[in-house]
Design a protein around this motif. Sequence first.
Motif, PDB file in Angstrom:
ATOM      1  N   SER A  60       0.870  -1.172   0.000  1.00  0.00           N
ATOM      2  CA  SER A  60       0.000   0.000   0.000  1.00  0.00           C
ATOM      3  C   SER A  60       0.907   1.222   0.000  1.00  0.00           C
ATOM      4  CB  SER A  60      -0.907   0.008   1.235  1.00  0.00           C
ATOM      5  OG  SER A  60      -0.139   0.188   2.414  1.00  0.00           O
ATOM      6  N   GLU A  61       0.318   2.379  -0.209  1.00  0.00           N
ATOM      7  CA  GLU A  61       1.116   3.598  -0.255  1.00  0.00           C
ATOM      8  C   GLU A  61       1.859   3.844   1.053  1.00  0.00           C
ATOM      9  OE1 GLU A  61      -1.185   6.933  -1.424  1.00  0.00           O
ATOM     10  OE2 GLU A  61      -1.678   6.156  -3.422  1.00  0.00           O
ATOM     11  N   SER A  62       1.245   3.498   2.158  1.00  0.00           N
ATOM     12  CA  SER A  62       1.850   3.788   3.457  1.00  0.00           C
ATOM     13  C   SER A  62       2.865   2.735   3.901  1.00  0.00           C
ATOM     14  CB  SER A  62       0.761   3.932   4.522  1.00  0.00           C
ATOM     15  OG  SER A  62       0.056   2.714   4.682  1.00  0.00           O
ATOM     16  N   THR A  63       2.830   1.542   3.298  1.00  0.00           N
ATOM     17  CA  THR A  63       3.726   0.473   3.757  1.00  0.00           C
ATOM     18  C   THR A  63       4.774   0.065   2.732  1.00  0.00           C
ATOM     19  OG1 THR A  63       2.285  -1.311   2.936  1.00  0.00           O
ATOM     20  CG2 THR A  63       1.855  -0.458   5.165  1.00  0.00           C
ATOM     21  N   GLU A  64       4.629   0.476   1.489  1.00  0.00           N
ATOM     22  CA  GLU A  64       5.505  -0.053   0.434  1.00  0.00           C
ATOM     23  C   GLU A  64       6.982   0.211   0.718  1.00  0.00           C
ATOM     24  OE1 GLU A  64       6.052  -0.058  -4.431  1.00  0.00           O
ATOM     25  OE2 GLU A  64       4.446   1.107  -3.503  1.00  0.00           O
ATOM     26  N   LYS A  65       7.319   1.403   1.174  1.00  0.00           N
ATOM     27  CA  LYS A  65       8.725   1.722   1.425  1.00  0.00           C
ATOM     28  C   LYS A  65       9.314   0.797   2.484  1.00  0.00           C
ATOM     29  CE  LYS A  65      11.891   5.430   2.714  1.00  0.00           C
ATOM     30  NZ  LYS A  65      12.015   6.865   3.097  1.00  0.00           N
ATOM     31  N   VAL A  66       8.577   0.583   3.567  1.00  0.00           N
ATOM     32  CA  VAL A  66       9.054  -0.304   4.630  1.00  0.00           C
ATOM     33  C   VAL A  66       9.142  -1.740   4.130  1.00  0.00           C
ATOM     34  CG1 VAL A  66       8.513  -1.251   6.913  1.00  0.00           C
ATOM     35  CG2 VAL A  66       8.153   1.176   6.455  1.00  0.00           C
ATOM     36  N   ASP A  67       8.143  -2.177   3.351  1.00  0.00           N
ATOM     37  CA  ASP A  67       8.144  -3.545   2.833  1.00  0.00           C
ATOM     38  C   ASP A  67       9.348  -3.809   1.934  1.00  0.00           C
ATOM     39  OD1 ASP A  67       5.787  -4.122   4.157  1.00  0.00           O
ATOM     40  OD2 ASP A  67       4.512  -3.604   2.448  1.00  0.00           O
TER      41      ASP A  67
END
Length: 251
Positions: free
Chosen positions: A111-118
């Motif tokens: 998702s937009e809010s989790t993609e960077k962390v993933d």
Amino acid sequence: MAFQSDTSFVPIPPPGEDELPYDDGEPMESERHRKQMDLLIEALDLLWKERDDVYVGGNMAVYFSELQAKKNDFRGPDVFVVLDTVRRERKSWVVWQEDGRTPDVVIELLSESTEKVDRTDKMRIYAKLLRVPEYYLFDPFTGVLEAYALDLATMAYAPVAPGAGGDVASPRLHLGLGVRRGTYHGLEADWLRWLDPEGRVVPTGEEQARAAEEQARAADERARAAQHEATLLAARLAEYEQRFGKLPGGG
């Protein structure tokens, strides 16, 4: 009189699943994210309902170090599978309570809010600390699936090229993953689905019930067709015998 100090030390055990938070503390991004997680877990649970050596979890914390547990600074996988373990109810996955077992497969729903962390922190932790052999990323809204395999030489993930139609193989589970259009709990979308070795979708409970109903309906239609054919033959025989008499040997 001299007193001898007691130098014995009883170590305090680290917290376990009963003491640690039950989930990862983060709600699913959307209804589709939540249903996608449920679909993947449900299908595997049904497929492996006779097995007691596997665990399938989702949206719950995976604790791999006491420091991380104390800080509670790591969110768990959206979906994960552990082989060679005991199938039982768990509140969270605590590695030091599981004889060091870590997930064999992890799926994160982007998702937009989790993609960077993933793609960064989680990817690093899964590779270098948990050493998860297979890592998958799926965006429920774009339908894009990415597969990664752990390179033991570098302890980093290498992309896995998809096969025909965009499907990918999960060597650890002897299954495949692919995107298929369908309806799950009233929502029609492009879902990430488990595939059996023949490439067929591993069904959910709803799909199993629907297939059973269709089989029963088809069997009923065949029985009615056979009965109708028998009735027609009996009518033709009666008409023949009325005109020409009974057939030889007809009694």
